[in-house]
Design an enzyme around this catalytic site. Structure first.
Site, mmCIF file in Angstrom:
data_model
loop_
_atom_site.group_PDB
_atom_site.id
_atom_site.type_symbol
_atom_site.label_atom_id
_atom_site.label_comp_id
_atom_site.label_asym_id
_atom_site.label_seq_id
_atom_site.Cartn_x
_atom_site.Cartn_y
_atom_site.Cartn_z
ATOM 1 N N THR A 122 4.048 7.219 1.136
ATOM 2 C CA THR A 122 2.823 7.646 0.780
ATOM 3 C C THR A 122 1.827 6.889 0.056
ATOM 4 O OG1 THR A 122 4.028 8.576 -1.210
ATOM 5 C CG2 THR A 122 3.906 10.105 0.420
ATOM 6 N N ASN A 123 2.633 5.783 -1.313
ATOM 7 C CA ASN A 123 1.244 5.230 -1.827
ATOM 8 C C ASN A 123 1.389 3.417 -1.527
ATOM 9 O OD1 ASN A 123 3.389 4.459 -3.409
ATOM 10 N ND2 ASN A 123 3.421 5.441 -4.320
ATOM 11 N N CYS A 124 1.091 3.485 0.763
ATOM 12 C CA CYS A 124 0.486 2.140 0.102
ATOM 13 C C CYS A 124 -0.168 2.374 1.377
ATOM 14 C CB CYS A 124 2.030 1.447 0.805
ATOM 15 S SG CYS A 124 2.757 1.315 2.329
ATOM 16 N N LEU A 125 -0.642 1.019 2.196
ATOM 17 C CA LEU A 125 -1.545 0.654 3.051
ATOM 18 C C LEU A 125 -1.153 1.472 4.686
ATOM 19 C CD1 LEU A 125 -3.434 -2.798 2.800
ATOM 20 C CD2 LEU A 125 -4.007 -0.999 2.710
#
Lengths: 96, 117, 124
Positions: free
Chosen positions: B114-117
């Site tokens: 969820t928390n990457c490009l």
């Protein structure tokens, strides 16, 4: 210097305590939304430690019928004044 | 977030594996090594021993932390499990070109990070 | 105490307990995104936020994920500075021994400095 925003009533939420503890000696506190309930005596006494640095938003006082009852120690600002405060300070920190 | 809309199914043996629009498993419990092979070959990838050890690291990461790692923690986890030589983005980029965190998570049967490009 | 050069560091303040609302998870998400993009991140647990660190937490009664696995994961994102407001901890009858991870306690007089010194502050 920072501008802290508080949108909860001191009568129902303890978050104002954390806000006061996090404030530096020249930081401002602006009461907005339900925060403005704390601008009226006797609740305003909770903010005695930041006299002269306590603001309340006029629009939120008005909509709650509190403008006349707002304590004299509180500096009332309108939205334009709010914007000015944000320009004067490095950043805003919201407490909710 | 795990996307719950099935857009297509991948046939693996006699099973139909439901996939979301980006090719991640709808049901994480569907994952088996055979499913990973099928997902890889669909994209023209061949999984080597070096791929599998990273897939193991990814699955272990998810088992411990309940999240698929972004690139930075993936590099760190691989370094801790497989040694500093392999704990480098370059190594992971070679194994999983495009995006190691995303491609790796898909093949390892994890949700999309969820928390990457 | 906090990261040496905190003028380049983001501070994420966690003030809400786990399970009751999504604020804690949202704050942690912001911290993870920052770290994933190469930022140095300090966390400050303040008020009910200290409850996030209590040992022995589990998932919710309906199987809702807890935040404790995410806290264990922070080190993998190189988020190693976990600051805890000592007063908030004491008010809730807890000490460092009750927490699942090693932390740095912050005194009342240090608190305003944390807010003013960090490059950015995200208050949850």
């Amino acid at each position: 210097m920072q501008l802290h925003l508080l949108n909860r009533s001191v009568a129902s939420s303890h978050v104002y305590r954390d806000a006061l503890r996090a404030m530096g000696d020249d930081d401002y506190l602006l009461l907005i939304e339900d925060g403005v309930y704390g601008a009226v005596a006797p609740l305003v006494e909770h903010f005695s430690s930041i006299a002269g640095r306590l603001f309340a938003l006029r629009e939120d006082l008005e909509s709650r019928g509190l403008e006349e009852r707002c304590a004299e120690s509180v500096i009332v600002v309108d939205t334009e004044g709010f914007v000015q405060l944000t320009e004067e300070t490095e950043r805003t920190v919201s407490w909710f | 977030m795990t996307n719950t809309t099935t857009t297509r199914c991948l046939r693996v043996g006699n099973r139909e594996i439901a996939l979301d629009p980006e090719g991640y498993l709808i049901n994480l419990s569907d994952w088996t090594p055979v499913v990973a092979e099928a997902l890889a070959s669909e994209e023209g990838r061949v999984l080597t021993q070096e791929h599998w050890e990273v897939i193991d690291v990814l699955r272990d990461f998810y088992a411990r932390f309940e999240m698929a790692p972004a690139m930075r923690p993936l590099v760190k986890a691989v370094g801790q499990a497989l040694g500093a030589e392999k704990g480098k983005s370059l190594h992971l980029m070679k194994l999983f070109p495009e995006s190691p965190a995303k491609v790796g998570a898909r093949l390892a049967g994890l949700p999309k990070p969820t928390n990457c490009l | 105490m906090d990261n040496e050069d905190s003028t380049k560091t983001m501070l994420v303040v966690l003030r809400h307990a786990p399970h009751g609302s999504s604020w804690l998870r949202e704050g942690l998400d912001v911290a993870l995104v920052g770290a994933a993009f190469g930022q140095t991140v300090d966390l400050l647990f303040l008020g009910d936020g200290v409850q996030a660190l209590v040992k022995g937490q589990q998932q919710g009664p309906l199987g809702q994920k807890g935040t404790h696995p995410t806290l264990d994961m922070l080190a993998m994102y190189d988020i190693d500075t976990l600051l805890v407001d000592a007063e908030s901890l004491a008010q809730r009858g807890m000490t460092e021994a009750d927490l699942q991870l090693p932390v740095t306690l912050v005194t009342a007089s240090q608190l305003p400095h944390l807010f003013s010194r960090h490059a950015s502050v995200f208050n949850f």
